[in-house]
Structures are given as structure tokens and as C-alpha cells.
Design a protein around this motif. Structure first.
Motif, PDB file in Angstrom:
ATOM      1  N   ALA A 118      -2.713  -1.279  -4.736  1.00  0.00           N
ATOM      2  CA  ALA A 118      -3.971  -1.562  -4.037  1.00  0.00           C
ATOM      3  C   ALA A 118      -4.599  -2.811  -4.632  1.00  0.00           C
ATOM      4  O   ALA A 118      -4.404  -3.109  -5.822  1.00  0.00           O
ATOM      5  CB  ALA A 118      -4.926  -0.383  -4.151  1.00  0.00           C
TER       6      ALA A 118
ATOM      7  N   TRP B 261      -9.887   1.654  -1.584  1.00  0.00           N
ATOM      8  CA  TRP B 261      -8.529   1.549  -2.139  1.00  0.00           C
ATOM      9  C   TRP B 261      -8.130   2.780  -2.936  1.00  0.00           C
ATOM     10  O   TRP B 261      -6.953   3.144  -2.978  1.00  0.00           O
ATOM     11  CB  TRP B 261      -8.409   0.277  -2.965  1.00  0.00           C
ATOM     12  CG  TRP B 261      -8.448  -0.920  -2.063  1.00  0.00           C
ATOM     13  CD1 TRP B 261      -9.440  -1.848  -1.947  1.00  0.00           C
ATOM     14  CD2 TRP B 261      -7.463  -1.263  -1.080  1.00  0.00           C
ATOM     15  NE1 TRP B 261      -9.124  -2.750  -0.957  1.00  0.00           N
ATOM     16  CE2 TRP B 261      -7.923  -2.420  -0.416  1.00  0.00           C
ATOM     17  CE3 TRP B 261      -6.244  -0.710  -0.697  1.00  0.00           C
ATOM     18  CZ2 TRP B 261      -7.207  -3.032   0.602  1.00  0.00           C
ATOM     19  CZ3 TRP B 261      -5.530  -1.309   0.324  1.00  0.00           C
ATOM     20  CH2 TRP B 261      -6.013  -2.462   0.958  1.00  0.00           C
TER      21      TRP B 261
ATOM     22  N   ALA C 244      -8.281   1.741   4.959  1.00  0.00           N
ATOM     23  CA  ALA C 244      -6.937   1.395   4.493  1.00  0.00           C
ATOM     24  C   ALA C 244      -5.969   2.568   4.536  1.00  0.00           C
ATOM     25  O   ALA C 244      -4.788   2.417   4.209  1.00  0.00           O
ATOM     26  CB  ALA C 244      -7.006   0.829   3.063  1.00  0.00           C
TER      27      ALA C 244
ATOM     28  N   ILE D 137       0.844  -1.209   0.000  1.00  0.00           N
ATOM     29  CA  ILE D 137       0.000   0.000   0.000  1.00  0.00           C
ATOM     30  C   ILE D 137       0.872   1.249   0.000  1.00  0.00           C
ATOM     31  O   ILE D 137       0.636   2.199  -0.756  1.00  0.00           O
ATOM     32  CB  ILE D 137      -0.939  -0.010   1.221  1.00  0.00           C
ATOM     33  CG1 ILE D 137      -1.927  -1.177   1.138  1.00  0.00           C
ATOM     34  CG2 ILE D 137      -1.697   1.315   1.330  1.00  0.00           C
ATOM     35  CD1 ILE D 137      -2.686  -1.432   2.423  1.00  0.00           C
TER      36      ILE D 137
ATOM     37  N   THR E 224      -6.307   5.350  -0.913  1.00  0.00           N
ATOM     38  CA  THR E 224      -4.873   5.158  -0.656  1.00  0.00           C
ATOM     39  C   THR E 224      -4.021   5.772  -1.771  1.00  0.00           C
ATOM     40  O   THR E 224      -2.800   5.722  -1.711  1.00  0.00           O
ATOM     41  CB  THR E 224      -4.522   3.658  -0.523  1.00  0.00           C
ATOM     42  OG1 THR E 224      -4.674   3.007  -1.793  1.00  0.00           O
ATOM     43  CG2 THR E 224      -5.369   2.970   0.521  1.00  0.00           C
TER      44      THR E 224
END
Length: 511
Positions: free
Chosen positions: A349, A427, A373, A344, A430
Motif C-alpha cells: 500500500a 490503505w 481501494a 495492492i 486493503t
């Protein structure tokens, strides 16, 4: 129960209305199924299909809905699932209800054991299980454990289980969602064979090509209402007609076009990657070489069990603890990920294929799932800024068109397509450079698929690299720029999409 009237219908559901707090899930729905037909029930996620089948199966008992259920012209009062089963109805859910450690025959007769006196008659159980297996054209030893069977055969065991309860109306909820193309074809052919023997089936499916292949009649639900019933006999069951009635508008091409452009440099490169499961010693990946360039969708095709998900998780920090050999390169530099958090941090992702089990915390709200996340972005001194978390949730609710009245809504209450968008939003927050999508549209309807595909195109236009794993060959061909085919843990071919066909991919997938 009222006296039965002579009728051509094995099932009639009249004026069914079902309400939950603040939501009318079914609104005066009418649904009729003729004896000996395959009747498909279609609609977008949240249209009311599953709720209607839960009314029929007794999950929502008499008194918890308005309207009438008639079997062979006779009004029914189902106070629970047992009453529905006694009337000859069997439901086979998408999540199979089999016990892996038990044998086939134990699973088939679980809950309605064959007894001699007070003792289970195992010899008769095995004998009758063999008869049930013959009915579903499955040639396996009934003493085989469920865990030793593929998903396609497990699906047939569920149908055999239905026959063992003397079912004459079988309801299949997304029966091919977890199957590869070959197993899906076998299951659909079995339904056609059973129809020829007089068996009546109701199939819920988002796969319109499968619906078109087997359906005698299709009923479309939208927003909890019956929109129409279409018949094959009149030539009404076509993809454009189904889509228009399901989503309320025409979608000319399910795979939205994107402008072709030159791809950038290699962002991710996997070199000679091998993976061994330490528990079993099985080789899951064998010298895999793949790469993804900036602004490119790389498709990963192959049969279920070929090693596609194992490849994805090996790249994404190896959470399953495989013994790995080989190299992973980012921008030409060797990287080593000891944990998913390392991947990450590096800009990778992974949207898992199991959104309910691994992708989301269903009993948490949307905003908490999206921030999960990347909590460090929201934390100051170890305390999460709740206002900023709401702001982030609202941003992705808008940009991904998540249909919900509030980001405070629990994920469990969303439709499958909207759950998938929340998983994607988690995701995207991130800020990845490489996004791995594992079965991104499994179990979601055609309208939600179109929206997911549009999001993919937008991300590619922004320069992201996307690796997409899919069991649906039209999806792989419709969305990929380049395709790798995996079989038994090996890459058996690399094909540019302009040269790719379903036949070529299947040939490589079975090498």
C-alpha cells in the motif's frame, strides 16, 4: 474608517468571532502584532489559524464575522482581498499561486501590471522585478520561467510578489512545508534579515523548532480561542510550553517509544532498480537496492527531487509509466506489477504525499474514501453493501481516532491531520504487509503527528513492514530503525538509526 490612534501595533484583531453552520470556528479571538516583529501563529489543525487569516485577508469580508480589524490603529472594512492588499497586507499560501509557464517578472506583476498608457511597460516590469528579487536575496534572471525553478526559489518569488504590491505586513502560511532543510533555512534567514529592515511578518507553522528560531512573539489558538501570547524576550517560547498550550496537555516525547525486538525476514527487496522518464529521457533512479524486514520502519531520506517519491511509485505498480529495469522481490519471490492494483493484491500500500490531490476524493464522505481501494470486500453481485461500508468506516474512525461527528462527513471538511488518518485508513483496509508512507505528517500539527507516530508503532508491533519517506530529519531519526539516503536517484548510504545523525544524513544527501 475611524481616525487612527497612535499605536505600537501594526495589526490588531479584536474579539473576532466567525461561525459556520453548526461550528464556531473563531470564538472571541484577540490577536496583536507589533511593527517590525516576526509573530508566529500556532495551534493544532482546526484550531482556527487559517480562518483568522481569511478574515484578515478579506476572503471572509466585513459582515461575515463579528469583531474589528485595525491597521496602525485604524479600523478597517475589508469587502474583499483587494481591500486587504490596499491596506498593505499580503498573504502567501502553502499552495503557491504562481503560473509555471510564465516568467518570473510576469508572475510578480500579474494582476497589477505596470502600464504606460493602456499598454504594459515590459521594460519597466523587468527592471522593477530585478529590484524585488534583490529584496529577497534571489540572484536569478527575471525572464526565467517559474517551472524551471525549485520550490524554495518559487517561495521567494511569492515574497517578491508581495513586495511589488507595497506590502508592509506579510503573512506566510506554512512557508517551509514543501521545502527541504536547506531551502527552509534560507527562507527563515531571509525573514530575520527583513525584520532587521523593519518588515513585519506573521508566520503560521507546525514546525516548532522553526518557530522557536525566528519568533519574537507566538500566539497560540486552540478550538477557535486565543489561549496565550508568548514572547522570546521573556524566554517563554520553548517546545514544551508551545506543545502544552497547543494540545492542552504535555507531550514529553514527540516520538513515542516502541519496544525494540528482533526483526523478521525480508518481506520486500528491491534489486538494481532503475527508472527513466519516457517523456524527458531523464534517469530518475539508478541501480537502487533497498529492503524492508517484518516489523521494521525503514526511513528514506534525501533532498526534494532526489528520487524518493519516484522510488515509491515504481514499487507501487509504476502508475506514472516510467521505463523500469531491475527486480522487486516479495518473500524472496520475483514479482512484476503492471498496475497499482497488482501491488495492492500482493499486499503493498502507498499513502501518497499529496493527500488532497492523489490521496482522497475530497467531495466524497469519509466512509467512501476509506472503502475506495478495496471495494471488492464490500461488493456482492456488483452492488456495494452500504451498511457494511458504514461499519468499516466506523471501525477506522475509532481505531485511528478520526475526529468527526459522522463517517458521512465530507473529507474536505476535515482538518489536515484527520484527512491524513482517512488516507491511512483507506490503505489499512486493503490489509497490506508493506506500507509505504510518503511525507506522512506534512502540514499537520504536533498533536496529530504524535497520533500518526503511535499508529505506526502499533502497525509495526503487528508485524507490518513500513517504508517512510520524510523531509524532516528529526522524524526520520525519531521513527526509523534503519535509514537509506537518496541523492540524484542513487542510494548514497545505508545507516542504522543508532549510528545516524542529522549531519551524517545531510552529508550523504548532498553527494
Amino acid at each position: 474608517m475611524e481616525k487612527a490612534l497612535k499605536t505600537d501595533y501594526i495589526l490588531e484583531m479584536r474579539n473576532i468571532t466567525k461561525e459556520f453552520p453548526g461550528v464556531k470556528a473563531l470564538d472571541d479571538v484577540n490577536f496583536q502584532v507589533k511593527k517590525g516583529e516576526i509573530h508566529c501563529l500556532v495551534g493544532e489543525n482546526g484550531a482556527g489559524k487559517s480562518t483568522l487569516m481569511k478574515v484578515l485577508s478579506g476572503v471572509y469580508p466585513t459582515g461575515h464575522y463579528e469583531g474589528d480589524i485595525l491597521i496602525n490603529g485604524e479600523i478597517q472594512r475589508f469587502h474583499g482581498i483587494r481591500d486587504s492588499e490596499r491596506s498593505g497586507i499580503a498573504v502567501i499560501y502553502q499552495e503557491l499561486a504562481l503560473i509555471p509557464e510564465l516568467s518570473i517578472y510576469e508572475n510578480i506583476y500579474l494582476g497589477h501590471e505596470l502600464k504606460k498608457g493602456r499598454v504594459i511597460d515590459w521594460n519597466e516590469t523587468i527592471r522593477q522585478s530585478q529590484e524585488m528579487l534583490k529584496k529577497v536575496r534571489l540572484n536569478v534572471n527575471p525572464e526565467t520561467k517559474i517551472k524551471d525553478l525549485g520550490v524554495g526559489k518559487q517561495q521567494l518569488i511569492e515574497i517578491a510578489k508581495a513586495f511589488s504590491k507595497n506590502a508592509n505586513l506579510i503573512i506566510l502560511d506554512e512557508p517551509t512545508a514543501a521545502l527541504n532543510d536547506l531551502d527552509s533555512e534560507n527562507l527563515l534567514n531571509l525573514l530575520l534579515e527583513l525584520k532587521a529592515e523593519g518588515v513585519t511578518s506573521i508566520m503560521i507553522s507546525h514546525k516548532l523548532k522553526e518557530v522557536i528560531k525566528v519568533a519574537d512573539t507566538v500566539t497560540v489558538l486552540r478550538d477557535g480561542k486565543t489561549i496565550c501570547s508568548l514572547t522570546a524576550e521573556k524566554g517563554e517560547i520553548t517546545e514544551p510550553v508551545l506543545i502544552r498550550n497547543m494540545v492542552g496537555r504535555a507531550i514529553d516525547d514527540i516520538f513515542p517509544k516502541r519496544e525494540k525486538k528482533e526483526f523478521g525476514d525480508k518481506v520486500l527487496e528491491v534489486q538494481n532498480l532503475s527508472a527513466v522518464d519516457p517523456a524527458s529521457g531523464k534517469h530518475l533512479l539508478k541501480n537502487v537496492n533497498i529492503h524492508a524486514r517484518k516489523g521494521e520502519v525503514v526511513g528514506i531520506a534525501g533532498l526534494i527531487g532526489a528520487g524518493r517519491t519516484e522510488l515509491a511509485t515504481s514499487i507501487f505498480g509504476n502508475p506514472r509509466g516510467y521505463r523500469l529495469e531491475g527486480q522487486i522481490m516479495l518473500d524472496g519471490q520475483l514479482v512484476r506489477f503492471h498496475h497499482p492494483k497488482d501491488a495492492i493484491k500482493a499486499g503493498i500500500a502507498y499513502v501518497t504525499e499529496d493527500r488532497k490531490g492523489d490521496g482522497l476524493i475530497l467531495l466524497q464522505d469519509i466512509k467512501s474514501n476509506i472503502s475506495l481501494a478495496n471495494l471488492k470486500e464490500l461488493a456482492a453481485g456488483g452492488v456495494i453493501n452500504k451498511n457494511e461500508e458504514i461499519h468499516v468506516g466506523e471501525h477506522y474512525r475509532g481505531s485511528l481516532n478520526i475526529k468527526t461527528p459522522s463517517v458521512e462527513q465530507l473529507a474536505v471538511n476535515l482538518s489536515g491531520g484527520n484527512q491524513q488518518k482517512v488516507s491511512l485508513g483507506k490503505w489499512l483496509y486493503t490489509k497490506p504487509r508493506v506500507l509505504i508512507l510518503d511525507e506522512p505528517t506534512r502540514g499537520i500539527d504536533v498533536g496529530a503527528k504524535f497520533e500518526i507516530y503511535t499508529i505506526i508503532n502499533d502497525l509495526i508491533a503487528q508485524g507490518m513492514s513500513i517504508i517512510m519517506i520524510s523531509s524532516e530529519l528529526p522524524e526520520i531519526l525519531g521513527m526509523s530503525d534503519r535509514i537509506y539516503v537518496v541523492a540524484e536517484g542513487r542510494v548514497t548510504g545505508e545507516v542504522d538509526v543508532k549510528d545516524a545523525t542529522q549531519d551524517k544524513i545531510m552529508e550523504l544527501a548532498t553527494q
